[in-house]
Design a protein around this motif. Structure first.
Motif, PDB file in Angstrom:
ATOM      1  N   ALA A 157      -5.405 -28.366   6.851  1.00 11.31           N
ATOM      2  CA  ALA A 157      -4.345 -27.410   7.194  1.00 11.31           C
ATOM      3  C   ALA A 157      -4.873 -26.285   8.070  1.00 11.31           C
ATOM      4  O   ALA A 157      -4.191 -25.840   9.009  1.00 11.31           O
ATOM      5  N   HIS A 192      -3.207 -25.351  11.525  1.00  9.49           N
ATOM      6  CA  HIS A 192      -2.390 -24.142  11.626  1.00  9.49           C
ATOM      7  C   HIS A 192      -3.182 -22.860  11.845  1.00  9.49           C
ATOM      8  O   HIS A 192      -2.593 -21.842  12.204  1.00  9.49           O
ATOM      9  N   ALA A 244      -2.630 -18.479   9.042  1.00  6.87           N
ATOM     10  CA  ALA A 244      -1.416 -19.128   8.546  1.00  6.87           C
ATOM     11  C   ALA A 244      -1.616 -19.666   7.134  1.00  6.87           C
ATOM     12  O   ALA A 244      -0.734 -19.521   6.267  1.00  6.87           O
ATOM     13  N   VAL A 245      -2.757 -20.262   6.873  1.00  5.88           N
ATOM     14  CA  VAL A 245      -3.010 -20.842   5.563  1.00  5.88           C
ATOM     15  C   VAL A 245      -3.196 -19.739   4.519  1.00  5.88           C
ATOM     16  O   VAL A 245      -2.650 -19.816   3.409  1.00  5.88           O
ATOM     17  N   GLY A 305       0.173 -18.367   3.833  1.00 13.34           N
ATOM     18  CA  GLY A 305       0.977 -19.328   3.098  1.00 13.34           C
ATOM     19  C   GLY A 305       0.630 -19.371   1.623  1.00 13.34           C
ATOM     20  O   GLY A 305       1.496 -19.632   0.773  1.00 13.34           O
ATOM     21  N   ILE A 343       2.594 -24.907   6.079  1.00 18.01           N
ATOM     22  CA  ILE A 343       1.138 -25.020   6.309  1.00 18.01           C
ATOM     23  C   ILE A 343       0.682 -26.414   5.883  1.00 18.01           C
ATOM     24  O   ILE A 343      -0.457 -26.621   5.500  1.00 18.01           O
TER      25      ILE A 343
END
Length: 211
Positions: free
Chosen positions: A185, A189, A193-194, A197, A208
């Protein structure tokens, strides 16, 4: 290092799910994976056990193994559309194999479960496995993590297909799979972002997902 006792336990978790009567009742209906029947998905799930027993029963390869995350960078199905051949071949193959029926699908794999503890204890030097359908090698531990991911993700798919709760897997195996999915992920991304998320829903992206 993958806990091999818990990996065997994870295989039993998936196999018990595949053997539930709900699977036989819904065998020819569509599963939660579009285009794949419950039978086809069951076959694909338990095939992960067969792959492990087969490959660990063969001599190790002398090819240099690639890193685990590189495996998912190279594999066509990861970025292919649902209707691309890389994915339809998996669906069609599972559906065709399921035509033999639930009992036949399970009977093919059941004896391998008893073999797994000894196979996983057998020393390998070098400790590597060649994956013929991909054309490259992984360390044995990395290969087991890829199979554990398939077991966990498709057990969730299969349970959802027939309205059953998703089974719990051994803790160390779940941690290995979550680490793998998190790594994929992040590459897809980005770190921010992770992290958002997982910790900041107010700033999280829509998805994600690793795949």
């Amino acid at each position: 290092m993958v806990d091999r006792t818990e990996f065997v336990d994870a295989c039993h978790v998936a196999f018990r799910l595949a053997g539930r009567p709900e699977m036989a009742e819904a065998w020819d209906t569509e599963s939660a994976c579009n285009g794949m029947t419950v039978g086809g998905l069951t076959h694909h799930l338990v095939s992960q056990i067969r792959h492990v027993a087969r490959f660990l029963g063969e001599p190790p390869t002398t090819d240099d193994p690639i890193p685990l995350l590189a495996h998912y960078e190279r594999a066509e199905w990861v970025t292919a559309d649902a209707d691309d051949e890389a994915n339809t071949s998996i669906r069609d193959g599972g559906n065709e194999a399921a035509a033999a029926g639930r009992d036949a699908v399970l009977a093919e794999v059941a004896p391998l479960l008893d073999q797994l503890p000894d196979v996983l204890r057998t020393p390998r030097d070098p400790d590597t496995i060649f994956i013929p359908w991909q054309g490259w090698a992984l360390t044995t531990d990395d290969f087991l993590i890829t199979r554990a991911m398939e077991l966990m993700v498709h057990s969730d798919d299969l349970a959802a297909s027939v309205g059953l709760p998703t089974p719990e897997f051994p803790g160390s195996i779940a941690a290995d799979v979550i680490g793998l999915l998190g790594g994929v992920a992040v590459r897809r991304h980005g770190q921010a972002a992770v992290i958002r998320g997982l910790s900041r829903p107010q700033r999280a992206p829509v998805s994600i997902s690793a795949f």
